[in-house]
Design a protein around this motif. Structure first.
Motif, PDB file in Angstrom:
ATOM      1  N   GLU A   1       0.510  -0.905  -0.115  1.00 31.97           N
ATOM      2  CA  GLU A   1      -0.192  -0.193  -0.176  1.00 31.97           C
ATOM      3  C   GLU A   1       0.917   1.700  -0.168  1.00 31.97           C
ATOM      4  O   GLU A   1       0.483   2.008  -0.598  1.00 31.97           O
ATOM      5  N   ILE A   2       2.062   0.596   0.813  1.00 33.56           N
ATOM      6  CA  ILE A   2       3.207   2.482   0.715  1.00 33.56           C
ATOM      7  C   ILE A   2       3.533   2.397  -0.642  1.00 33.56           C
ATOM      8  O   ILE A   2       3.502   3.875  -1.033  1.00 33.56           O
ATOM      9  N   ALA A   3       3.354   1.013  -1.314  1.00 35.33           N
ATOM     10  CA  ALA A   3       4.581   1.390  -2.225  1.00 35.33           C
ATOM     11  C   ALA A   3       3.624   2.250  -3.405  1.00 35.33           C
ATOM     12  O   ALA A   3       4.614   3.374  -4.308  1.00 35.33           O
TER      13      ALA A   3
ATOM     14  N   GLY B   1       6.634   1.150  -5.966  1.00 30.42           N
ATOM     15  CA  GLY B   1       7.237  -0.789  -6.632  1.00 30.42           C
ATOM     16  C   GLY B   1       7.692  -1.349  -5.314  1.00 30.42           C
ATOM     17  O   GLY B   1       7.964  -2.027  -5.649  1.00 30.42           O
ATOM     18  N   LEU B   2       8.114  -0.742  -4.380  1.00 31.51           N
ATOM     19  CA  LEU B   2       8.584  -1.634  -4.024  1.00 31.51           C
ATOM     20  C   LEU B   2       7.669  -2.570  -2.863  1.00 31.51           C
ATOM     21  O   LEU B   2       6.674  -2.768  -2.864  1.00 31.51           O
ATOM     22  N   THR B   3       8.393  -3.871  -2.988  1.00 38.64           N
ATOM     23  CA  THR B   3       7.680  -4.803  -2.423  1.00 38.64           C
ATOM     24  C   THR B   3       8.684  -6.090  -1.183  1.00 38.64           C
ATOM     25  O   THR B   3       9.918  -5.297  -1.268  1.00 38.64           O
ATOM     26  N   TYR B   4       7.775  -6.868  -0.420  1.00 42.33           N
ATOM     27  CA  TYR B   4       8.620  -6.834   0.468  1.00 42.33           C
ATOM     28  C   TYR B   4       9.782  -7.819  -0.026  1.00 42.33           C
ATOM     29  O   TYR B   4      10.833  -8.318   0.349  1.00 42.33           O
ATOM     30  N   ASP B   5       9.105  -8.272  -1.287  1.00 43.62           N
ATOM     31  CA  ASP B   5      10.243  -9.590  -1.834  1.00 43.62           C
ATOM     32  C   ASP B   5      11.512  -8.911  -2.553  1.00 43.62           C
ATOM     33  O   ASP B   5      12.771  -9.464  -2.426  1.00 43.62           O
ATOM     34  N   LEU B   6      11.306  -7.574  -3.194  1.00 42.59           N
ATOM     35  CA  LEU B   6      12.356  -6.924  -3.119  1.00 42.59           C
ATOM     36  C   LEU B   6      13.090  -6.423  -2.762  1.00 42.59           C
ATOM     37  O   LEU B   6      14.175  -6.541  -2.799  1.00 42.59           O
ATOM     38  N   VAL B   7      12.451  -6.143  -1.296  1.00 44.58           N
ATOM     39  CA  VAL B   7      13.575  -5.871  -0.654  1.00 44.58           C
ATOM     40  C   VAL B   7      14.659  -6.684  -0.122  1.00 44.58           C
ATOM     41  O   VAL B   7      15.933  -6.770   0.149  1.00 44.58           O
ATOM     42  N   GLY B   8      14.394  -8.007   0.183  1.00 45.36           N
ATOM     43  CA  GLY B   8      14.430  -9.116   0.616  1.00 45.36           C
ATOM     44  C   GLY B   8      15.302  -8.835   1.103  1.00 45.36           C
ATOM     45  O   GLY B   8      14.783  -8.452   2.531  1.00 45.36           O
ATOM     46  N   ASP B   9      16.350  -9.815   1.546  1.00 42.92           N
ATOM     47  CA  ASP B   9      17.401  -9.658   3.340  1.00 42.92           C
ATOM     48  C   ASP B   9      18.913  -8.856   2.583  1.00 42.92           C
ATOM     49  O   ASP B   9      19.494  -8.632   3.409  1.00 42.92           O
ATOM     50  N   GLN B  10      19.209  -7.876   1.471  1.00 38.84           N
ATOM     51  CA  GLN B  10      19.828  -6.960   1.467  1.00 38.84           C
ATOM     52  C   GLN B  10      19.129  -5.397   1.391  1.00 38.84           C
ATOM     53  O   GLN B  10      20.311  -4.787   0.928  1.00 38.84           O
ATOM     54  N   GLY B  11      18.297  -5.706   0.747  1.00 35.20           N
ATOM     55  CA  GLY B  11      17.261  -3.939   1.183  1.00 35.20           C
ATOM     56  C   GLY B  11      16.913  -3.422  -0.233  1.00 35.20           C
ATOM     57  O   GLY B  11      17.691  -4.443  -0.776  1.00 35.20           O
ATOM     58  N   VAL B  12      16.971  -2.400  -0.678  1.00 38.07           N
ATOM     59  CA  VAL B  12      16.787  -2.063  -1.506  1.00 38.07           C
ATOM     60  C   VAL B  12      16.941  -0.150  -1.534  1.00 38.07           C
ATOM     61  O   VAL B  12      16.117   0.007  -0.701  1.00 38.07           O
ATOM     62  N   MET B  13      17.075   0.303  -2.398  1.00 33.01           N
ATOM     63  CA  MET B  13      17.129   1.755  -2.636  1.00 33.01           C
ATOM     64  C   MET B  13      15.817   2.252  -3.023  1.00 33.01           C
ATOM     65  O   MET B  13      15.664   2.068  -3.453  1.00 33.01           O
ATOM     66  N   LYS B  14      15.853   3.944  -2.140  1.00 38.00           N
ATOM     67  CA  LYS B  14      14.100   4.089  -2.086  1.00 38.00           C
ATOM     68  C   LYS B  14      14.050   4.190  -3.895  1.00 38.00           C
ATOM     69  O   LYS B  14      15.183   4.945  -4.430  1.00 38.00           O
ATOM     70  N   GLY B  15      12.998   4.622  -4.881  1.00 38.53           N
ATOM     71  CA  GLY B  15      13.174   4.552  -5.424  1.00 38.53           C
ATOM     72  C   GLY B  15      13.800   4.332  -6.557  1.00 38.53           C
ATOM     73  O   GLY B  15      13.853   4.445  -7.449  1.00 38.53           O
ATOM     74  N   GLY B  16      14.074   3.078  -6.334  1.00 36.67           N
ATOM     75  CA  GLY B  16      15.203   2.091  -7.145  1.00 36.67           C
ATOM     76  C   GLY B  16      16.351   2.168  -7.609  1.00 36.67           C
ATOM     77  O   GLY B  16      17.126   1.416  -8.407  1.00 36.67           O
TER      78      GLY B  16
END
Ligand code: SF4
Ligand code: SF4
Ligand code: FES
Ligand code: FES
Lengths: 163, 536
Positions: free
Chosen positions: B502-504, B512-527
């Motif tokens: 919902e936040i995404a 575009g962020l999802t829990y899976d995308l964040v994964g165990d290494q994280g992901v930068m805001k705005g991709g």
């Protein structure tokens, strides 16, 4: 940390001369000659002396301790006026260094690493002194004696006595 | 890319990569001790010996850790010469090594054990007496079991290359060589604990973990450190609802292979805190422990009373940089939809000390993990608007997320909160904030939470719980949903993953962020990729 010792003015000049031999970014290369200088100055390389050298070459004191403790020729404790080191590596062992050592030990009344009461002699064993073809080998201070025997040892000590 | 041959088979690998790493990428394990991917290769242990074609048809023994891949290189990993050399290296390493594996901390994760098993022999030909140098206290956190050391010098190189503090060296010569500190200069730097992680044997151990349960009993939980806004990736070792050890988990873009000592040991403060295990309600001027339904009634009743008398927007919400993105987001929705109030705030903890190591590892001045995320979710970065509202009388009640055991209210904030008609607080212990409240919900610490947080680099990372909150305490996420529900508002997502989706869709930068995308290494805001690797 142990407060670093300070070199005398004369030694400081020599230290500057030694450091001058190396490019600024390789100051650390001066560690061995500076340790020799420290040993001449104070007779042995105490932790305070290592700290002094470390501050001159700009490194952490443990890095100087690595070098100082690696080389047996740096005395880590006070020694007598003369340091006698009998080589005890295999070739010298085969030519009879044990006899030389025992003779010295008995004659001076001291054991391994000890110093005579009058402070004149310190007795040590050393690893190969690179004269294996002329064993047994005895290092007296900075002078190497080859083909030594108990008799020759007596002579060497007498000559030292004569100065 | 480069094409190389290993044992007559061709592979394509990255040019310039170290042979040990290149082989690992191919799933081939070259045994090694001194090489560590976070340090410069040193080539001292000789365990990684392999054969390389040095002239056409002629092979020579090389150290894999110092070989950089070039096109056309030809290796033998399993020739008799390689196997023999390895065996020889193992035999030498074990000459003076004690057989105290049964009470060695490293047992079970010891390279020496593993490599002995794989490459050594079952018996020793060494009949002389082993050297038994005493153990040494190297510094506030680290002890050296001198007998176990194999002199790989990972620890000395760590202090030279990473922290730049150079407290460790190898003194003496030959078989008497030992790791040592200089007298009066202990191993005492902000990252000293890492030497215990990288020591391939049980020589360097943290005093904190000494003689704890054997390592194979732990459950491992991948999460990140809540100690500052860097958010170092970590693995927690957990047994019977208790954390016993934190280890850094490799993330090249955040912490490299390392973490700081404060973060490493911060779990004690959280875990040993005197926790709230049930909600509290103010009765006759005093906070008393009550049941959840009772606390919920009191909270909802109090909020409704404020709204009824003072009108919508008389309730404000204050988020927390200890709370997840999802919690702060739900809090904002609770305020907007259930209280009809757009007024949000964030009580920031004063900054501590920032520090950057020689290699670039960074400890942030912000000693909370989620200031960025809380700001993004709340649309507020300070308490200014809230304090203003209390002052001019437009805000009469507050709903506040606390949850930081190391934070106390500044005097003016305490004074302002004291003037409120009604105050609901989520907290984990009886903080000064809780003491001002009318209702206190017993919440969770970061080691008990699911959700995401956004670090100082704008990297969104996932928090995973080591254990559930104690007793009647609950994850704040669940309580927020429940309060909203009681006030007739459905906050949607039943778990942080759903809320993140919902936040995404609604919060800028999180698209575009999802829990899976964040994964165990994280992901930068705005991709985006991080502007500079902070790994150090
Ligand atoms: S203490 Fe550990 S890391 Fe340091 S040299 Fe010895 S074995 Fe290597
Ligand atoms: S730098 Fe920050 S996030 Fe990393 S371990 Fe230290 S306190 Fe934790
Ligand atoms: S063994 Fe004595 S000098 Fe070489
Ligand atoms: S890993 Fe290559 S020599 Fe130690």
């Amino acid at each position: 940390m142990s407060t670093p010792l300070e070199f005398t003015d004369a030694a400081r000049e020599r230290a500057a001369e030694i450091l001058g031999r190396y490019p600024e970014e390789y100051r650390k290369s001066a560690v061995v000659p500076l340790l020799h200088l420290a040993q001449e100055e104070w007779g042995y390389v105490s932790p305070e002396a290592m700290a002094c050298v470390a501050s001159l070459i700009g490194c952490s004191p443990v890095k100087v301790a690595e070098i100082a403790t690696f080389y047996p020729m740096f005395n880590k404790e006070p020694v007598g006026e003369n340091v006698l080191a009998v080589c005890h590596t295999l070739p010298c062992a085969l030519t009879g260094c044990a006899g030389v050592y025992d003779h010295l030990s008995k004659k001076l009344g001291i054991g391994l690493g000890e110093t005579t009461e009058d402070g004149r002699f310190t007795l040590r064993k050393s690893e190969c002194l690179a004269a294996c073809d002329r064993g047994p080998v005895l290092l007296v201070n900075r002078r190497l004696h080859t083909h030594v025997s108990p008799e020759k040892v007596d002579e060497i000590l007498e000559n030292l006595d004569k100065g | 890319m480069a094409t190389i041959t290993i044992d007559d088979q061709q592979y394509t690998v990255e040019e310039g990569r170290n042979l040990i790493d290149a082989a690992a990428d191919l799933g081939i394990d070259i045994p090694h001790f001194c090489y560590h991917p976070g340090l410069a290769p040193d080539g001292n242990c000789r365990m990684c010996l392999t054969e390389m074609e040095i002239r056409p048809g002629q092979f020579g023994i090389v150290t894999s850790c110092t070989i950089r891949i070039k096109d056309g290189m030809n290796f033998r990993f399993n020739s008799p010469a390689v196997l023999d050399n390895r065996k020889g290296v193992m035999e030498f390493l074990l000459i003076n090594h004690p057989l105290d594996c049964p009470w060695c901390d490293q047992a079970g994760e010891c390279k020496l054990q593993d490599h002995s098993f794989d490459h050594g022999r079952g018996h020793s030909r060494f009949v002389e007496t082993k050297r038994v140098p005493p153990k040494k206290d190297l510094g506030p956190h680290i002890t050296l079991y001198t007998t176990r050391c194999i002199l790989c010098q990972r620890c000395t190189r760590f202090c030279d290359e990473i922290t730049g503090t150079s407290e460790l060296g190898v003194v003496q010569m030959g078989s008497k060589s030992e790791i040592a500190t200089f007298e009066g200069v202990p191993l005492d730097n902000k990252m000293s604990g890492n030497v215990a992680d990288i020591c391939p044997v049980g020589a360097l151990v943290t005093k904190d973990f000494l003689y704890k349960p054997r390592i194979w009993h732990y459950e491992k939980v991948d999460t990140f450190c809540p100690g500052c806004a860097t958010g170092c990736n970590t693995t927690l070792e957990v047994l019977h609802q208790k954390i016993y050890r934190t280890k850094p988990r490799h993330n090249e873009d955040v912490n490299g292979y390392w973490m700081c000592d404060e973060g490493r040991f911060c779990y004690h403060g959280w875990q040993d805190a005197d926790r709230l295990k049930a909600p509290l309600k103010r009765v006759d001027g005093e906070l008393r422990q009550v049941t959840w339904p009772d606390a919920m009634d009191a909270a909802v009743g109090g909020i409704q009373a404020v709204l009824a008398v003072e009108g919508e927007a008389a309730m404000g919400v204050v988020g927390s940089s200890m709370a997840t993105n999802e919690e702060n987001y739900l809090l904002r929705r609770l305020g907007a939809e259930a209280f009809g109030s757009p007024r949000t705030g964030l009580d920031r903890k004063p900054d501590g000390e920032a520090w950057t190591s020689k290699s670039g590892f960074h400890i942030d001045a912000d000693k909370t993990p989620n200031t960025r995320g809380a700001r993004d979710m709340l649309g507020a970065g300070s308490l200014d608007d809230i304090l203003q509202g209390i002052d001019d009388g437009s805000i009469r009640g507050l709903y506040v997320l606390g949850g930081d055991i190391g934070h106390t209210l500044s005097p003016d904030v305490a004074e302002a909160f004291g003037k409120l008609e009604f105050l609901v607080v989520h907290d984990v212990h009886r903080s000064d904030l809780a003491e001002l409240a009318d209702v206190v919900f017993a919440g969770a610490i970061p080691f008990e939470k699911h959700g995401t947080m956004t670090n100082a680099q704008d990297r969104v990372q996932r928090l995973n719980p080591a254990f559930p909150p104690p007793g009647g305490a609950r994850e704040d996420f669940a309580m927020l949903r429940y309060v909203a529900q009681r006030m007739g508002v459905d906050l949607g997502g039943t778990d942080p993953a759903e809320v993140l989706e919902e936040i995404a869709g609604r919060v800028e930068g999180y698209a575009g962020l999802t829990y899976d995308l964040v994964g165990d290494q994280g992901v930068m805001k705005g991709g985006e990729e991080p502007s500079e690797a902070a790994g150090g």
